[in-house]
Enzyme design. Structure first.
Site, short mmCIF file in Angstrom:
data_model
loop_
_atom_site.label_atom_id
_atom_site.label_comp_id
_atom_site.label_asym_id
_atom_site.label_seq_id
_atom_site.Cartn_x
_atom_site.Cartn_y
_atom_site.Cartn_z
N LYS A 7 0.83 -1.20 0.00
CA LYS A 7 0.00 0.00 0.00
C LYS A 7 0.88 1.26 0.00
O LYS A 7 2.00 1.24 0.49
CB LYS A 7 -0.90 -0.03 1.24
CG LYS A 7 -2.02 1.00 1.25
CD LYS A 7 -2.90 0.78 2.48
CE LYS A 7 -4.09 1.74 2.46
NZ LYS A 7 -3.70 3.15 2.53
N GLY B 62 6.49 2.78 3.21
CA GLY B 62 7.95 2.75 3.21
C GLY B 62 8.55 1.74 2.25
O GLY B 62 9.64 1.22 2.49
N LYS B 63 7.85 1.48 1.14
CA LYS B 63 8.35 0.50 0.16
C LYS B 63 9.72 0.89 -0.39
O LYS B 63 10.60 0.05 -0.53
CB LYS B 63 7.38 0.38 -1.03
CG LYS B 63 6.02 -0.18 -0.70
CD LYS B 63 5.18 -0.38 -1.95
CE LYS B 63 4.95 0.90 -2.72
NZ LYS B 63 4.18 1.91 -1.96
N ASP C 284 7.30 3.37 -9.95
CA ASP C 284 6.32 4.29 -9.36
C ASP C 284 6.52 5.67 -9.98
O ASP C 284 7.62 6.22 -9.93
CB ASP C 284 6.54 4.36 -7.85
CG ASP C 284 5.48 5.15 -7.12
OD1 ASP C 284 4.76 5.94 -7.78
OD2 ASP C 284 5.36 5.00 -5.89
N CYS D 114 3.86 9.24 25.90
CA CYS D 114 2.68 10.05 25.59
C CYS D 114 1.49 9.13 25.35
O CYS D 114 1.65 7.96 24.99
CB CYS D 114 2.93 10.94 24.38
SG CYS D 114 3.05 10.05 22.82
N CYS E 153 1.21 7.73 21.73
CA CYS E 153 2.16 6.66 21.46
C CYS E 153 1.67 5.35 22.08
O CYS E 153 1.79 4.28 21.46
CB CYS E 153 3.54 7.01 22.03
SG CYS E 153 4.30 8.46 21.26
#
Length: 335
Positions: free
Chosen positions: A30, A34-35, A59, A273, A276
Site C-alpha cells: 500500500k 515505506g516501500k 512508481d 505520551c 504513542c
C-alpha cells in the site's frame, strides 16, 4: 492428533540474500508504508553478495531519487558510494515514449519509424500500453546482464498490472503479429513515399517477434520461485494488512512466489505520551494477526525512527535491520 504449531521462520531477509538463483525481486504494498526505503535497503544488502544489482522504480513518484538523495533517470546510473549498485526510474504510463532513443538505433531507419508505428498500433489495444513499457524495459534489462534486479513498485493496483504484464504482452503481440499482413502493404507504400527504401514491415515484425521471445522467457521466470519472488511491505494497521492479504492472494493466483513480509514503522517505546501508547496497542493487535496469518512467512519488523532515512549512508545503516532484527535501545519507556 493435534498438529504442533510451526516454529516461526527467521525474521530476516537473509533467505533472499543467500538465494543466488534469484533474478527478479519485487517490493510492493500500500502507498505510504515505506516501500522505497525497504527496496533500496534490500538492494544495498544484495550488492554485498552479487556482482551487479539494479533497482528500478516503476512508481511515477520516483522516490528512489529521494531515498538515495541522487537524481536518477530512465538509464541505469551508478548509485553514489557503490561500485556495483545501479538505479533507474521509468514511468509506465509513458509507454514506449519513455524509452531511451538509443534503443531504437539500428542498421537502418526502420526501428525509428517503428517506434511511432508500434505506438499507434499498441494504442489500439486497450491495456497493453503500460505492459509494453514494462516489456521494453525488461528486454533492455535482460541485455545488461545484471545479477539481480529489484523493483520498487507503485501502490498495489499498478503492481498487480506489472506482475501480469507478460501475459498481457504475449496476448497483445499475438494480435499485432496477426495484423502484420494487413499493415505491411500500407506501411511499405508509406515509407517508400518518404524515400526510405531500406525500411520494411519485416524489420518491424522481427522486432515484435524478438520482444515476444524475451517476454515468454520473462513470463516463465516470473513463475519460477527459484528466479522470482515478491516482498510485501505493510504497517501494523487494518487497511495496510487488508491490502497485504489481497496482494498475497493475487500473487498466489498469478503463480508468483511470496514468503517474506516486512512490517514497517513499528513503535518500540510508547509510555512517553498517550498517543504513542494508543498506537503501540493498535500495532500489537495487528502484529498478533500477522503472526497468525503468515506463520509460514519470514516476517521482518522494522522501527519507526526519529529521523528520515536518506542518502547512501542512511540507507546502508537502515538496511542492516533487514538482516539483523532491530533491538531498541534500553530506556525507561519500555516494558
Amino acid at each position: 492428533m493435534v498438529d504442533e504449531p510451526l516454529e516461526p521462520l527467521e525474521p530476516s531477509l537473509q533467505n533472499l540474500i543467500d538465494q543466488q538463483s534469484l533474478k527478479w525481486i519485487f517490493v510492493g504494498g500500500k502507498g505510504g508504508v515505506g516501500k522505497t526505503t525497504c527496496s533500496s535497503s534490500l538492494a544495498v544488502q544484495l550488492a554485498k553478495k552479487r556482482d551487479s544489482v539494479l533497482i528500478i522504480s516503476t512508481d511515477p513518484a520516483h522516490n528512489i531519487s529521494d531515498a538515495f538523495d541522487q537524481k536518477f533517470t530512465k538509464v541505469p546510473t551508478k548509485v553514489n558510494g557503490f561500485d556495483n549498485l545501479f538505479a533507474m526510474e521509468i514511468d509506465p504510463n509513458a509507454g514506449l515514449n519513455e524509452l531511451p532513443e538509443e534503443y531504437f538505433d539500428g542498421e537502418n531507419e526502420a526501428l525509428r519509424v517503428g517506434k511511432g508505428v508500434m505506438q499507434e498500433m499498441i494504442n489500439a489495444l486497450p491495456g497493453i500500453d503500460e505492459a509494453m513499457s514494462y516489456a521494453e524495459v525488461m528486454k533492455l534489462v535482460k541485455g545488461m546482464n545484471f545479477s539481480v534486479v529489484v523493483f520498487d513498485t507503485a501502490p498495489t493496483g499498478h503492481t498487480l498490472r506489472l506482475i501480469a504484464f507478460p501475459q498481457v504482452v504475449e496476448k497483445g503481440l499475438g494480435k499485432l503479429l496477426r495484423l502484420k499482413m494487413k499493415v505491411a502493404p500500407i506501411l511499405t507504400q508509406f515509407v517508400s513515399m518518404l524515400g526510405m527504401t531500406d525500411v520494411s514491415a519485416d524489420s518491424l515484425s522481427q522486432k515484435l517477434d524478438d520482444m515476444l521471445r524475451v517476454i515468454s522467457q520473462v513470463n516463465e521466470q516470473f513463475q519460477n520461485p527459484d528466479q522470482t519472488t515478491f516482498v510485501c511491505v505493510c504497517i501494523a494497521e487494518f487497511f495496510s494488512l487488508y491490502e497485504t492479504e489481497r496482494l498475497v492472494q493475487e500473487l498466489t493466483k498469478c503463480g508468483i512466489d511470496v514468503h517474506n513480509i516486512i512490517v514497517n514503522q513499528l513503535l518500540y517505546t510508547h509510555k512517553s505520551c498517550s498517543m504513542c501508547t494508543s498506537r503501540f496497542k493498535i500495532q500489537e493487535k495487528y502484529l498478533d494477526q500477522i503472526a497468525d496469518l503468515y506463520e509460514d512467512f519470514h516476517v521482518i519488523k522494522l522501527p519507526l525512527l526519529e529521523k528520515e532515512v536518506r542518502g547512501s549512508d542512511g540507507i546502508k545503516a537502515f538496511s542492516e535491520h533487514l538482516i539483523t532484527p532491530y533491538e531498541p535501545p534500553a530506556t525507561n519507556d519500555q516494558k
